[in-house]
Design a protein around this motif. Structure first.
Motif, PDB file in Angstrom:
ATOM      1  N   LEU A   1       0.820  -1.207   0.000  1.00 33.60           N
ATOM      2  CA  LEU A   1       0.000   0.000   0.000  1.00 33.60           C
ATOM      3  C   LEU A   1       0.860   1.266   0.000  1.00 33.60           C
ATOM      4  O   LEU A   1       0.533   2.250  -0.669  1.00 33.60           O
ATOM      5  CB  LEU A   1      -0.932  -0.006   1.213  1.00 33.60           C
ATOM      6  CG  LEU A   1      -2.073  -1.025   1.171  1.00 33.60           C
ATOM      7  CD1 LEU A   1      -2.792  -1.089   2.512  1.00 33.60           C
ATOM      8  CD2 LEU A   1      -3.063  -0.676   0.061  1.00 33.60           C
TER       9      LEU A   1
ATOM     10  N   GLY B   1      -7.154  -4.346  -1.236  1.00 33.37           N
ATOM     11  CA  GLY B   1      -8.312  -4.286  -0.352  1.00 33.37           C
ATOM     12  C   GLY B   1      -8.972  -5.637  -0.178  1.00 33.37           C
ATOM     13  O   GLY B   1      -9.378  -6.015   0.936  1.00 33.37           O
TER      14      GLY B   1
ATOM     15  N   TYR C   1      -4.363   1.188   5.383  1.00 33.22           N
ATOM     16  CA  TYR C   1      -5.340   1.225   4.293  1.00 33.22           C
ATOM     17  C   TYR C   1      -6.094   2.554   4.286  1.00 33.22           C
ATOM     18  O   TYR C   1      -6.341   3.130   3.214  1.00 33.22           O
ATOM     19  CB  TYR C   1      -6.314   0.055   4.411  1.00 33.22           C
ATOM     20  CG  TYR C   1      -7.273  -0.035   3.246  1.00 33.22           C
ATOM     21  CD1 TYR C   1      -6.905  -0.668   2.070  1.00 33.22           C
ATOM     22  CD2 TYR C   1      -8.541   0.534   3.322  1.00 33.22           C
ATOM     23  CE1 TYR C   1      -7.773  -0.747   0.988  1.00 33.22           C
ATOM     24  CE2 TYR C   1      -9.418   0.470   2.247  1.00 33.22           C
ATOM     25  CZ  TYR C   1      -9.027  -0.178   1.088  1.00 33.22           C
ATOM     26  OH  TYR C   1      -9.896  -0.229   0.018  1.00 33.22           O
TER      27      TYR C   1
END
Length: 285
Positions: A37, A73, A137
């Motif tokens: 990420l 995700g 996230y």
């Protein structure tokens, strides 16, 4: 496999050694997903157009970033299925099927204490790692809003941006444990626990918008809704046009309501696990 030692300090150390591969796998997963990420946000998303340079690959950059964010995700959001399989199989089911658990109980370790020790370390690891994934996230999701094609209504983005992610993982641990105690077979518990958690998540996702009162707008003619709403129903009736929707401001009420439901299921599954274990191991009167 040898029985667990009866000493107070030996049980946690033995459990740590026994499940070290799973803990290392979870650590690598958390670190790997976090690094992915960060790379997407700080490297992939930095296209030449943002620096005032000629851009020949902006479309490709946008598609690559959005696609990889979606897959990241999914891996983060549905990691609870693997947790359920681990709890049902390796954590509990394998020791019940092989007889290792019963051997430990005959050497001075009470069944309740055995199960408590079994659940404590994974729960701590899940909570710590899950919280880290949520924070990373959330940061990545908000860092490039013009490149992210997912909205807050997306099933994965909805789950992975708050404590619901950790709640599902803890629930998977509890459900996997209960399934293993019921079936006492490694493969059967592994598959059943994963399936139950997947189905539970699908049901809650389907009814998610109903967890908090939605807004309804009506008018004699067509009208525009605010940006980024979750449109759940629209059409015409005797009074004209209508639309039922959840505004972005309802994200946290919806999210926390579902989190409470999932944690309640986790608590009930844990309570049933201890009661079932006690029922099966207590000596007859």
């Amino acid at each position: 496999m040898s029985a667990l030692p009866p000493s107070g300090g030996g049980l946690p150390r033995t459990l740590l050694r026994l499940h070290r591969p799973a803990l290392l796998t979870w650590t690598v997963f958390v670190a790997g997903m976090s690094g992915w990420l960060v790379w997407l946000t700080e490297v992939t998303a930095k296209d030449p157009a943002r620096q005032g340079l000629p851009c020949l690959t902006c479309t490709t950059t946008e598609v690559t970033y959005s696609l990889e964010m979606m897959w990241a995700g999914y891996l983060i959001g549905y990691a609870f299925v693997a947790v359920a399989a681990f709890a049902g199989g390796a954590l509990i089911g394998r020791e019940l099927e092989s007889g290792t658990a019963r051997l430990a109980w005959t050497q001075g370790i009470a069944p309740g204490r055995w199960l408590t020790a079994k659940l404590t370390l994974p729960a701590l690891a899940i909570t710590t790692g899950g919280t880290a994934l949520v924070l990373v996230y959330r940061w990545a999701f908000a860092a490039q809003p013009d490149l992210v094609r997912q909205d807050w209504t997306d099933a994965v983005a909805f789950m992975a941006r708050g404590p619901l992610l950790v709640a599902y993982a803890l629930c998977a641990l509890a459900v996997g444990t209960l399934t293993a105690l019921l079936l006492r077979r490694t493969l059967a518990a592994l598959g059943t626990a994963a399936g139950v958690m997947w189905l539970s998540n699908a049901v809650l996702t389907y009814y998610r918008w109903r967890l908090w009162p939605a807004l309804t707008r009506t008018g004699p003619r067509a009208f525009d809704l605010p940006d980024h709403v979750w449109l759940v129903n629209e059409g015409e009736n005797a009074h004209g046009r209508f639309a039922t929707y959840q505004p972005p401001s309802h994200y946290w009420p919806l999210h926390l309501t579902e989190t409470a439901i999932v944690l309640t299921v986790a608590a009930l599954a844990t309570l049933l696990s201890f009661r079932l274990l006690k029922h099966r191991t207590e000596s007859p009167a």
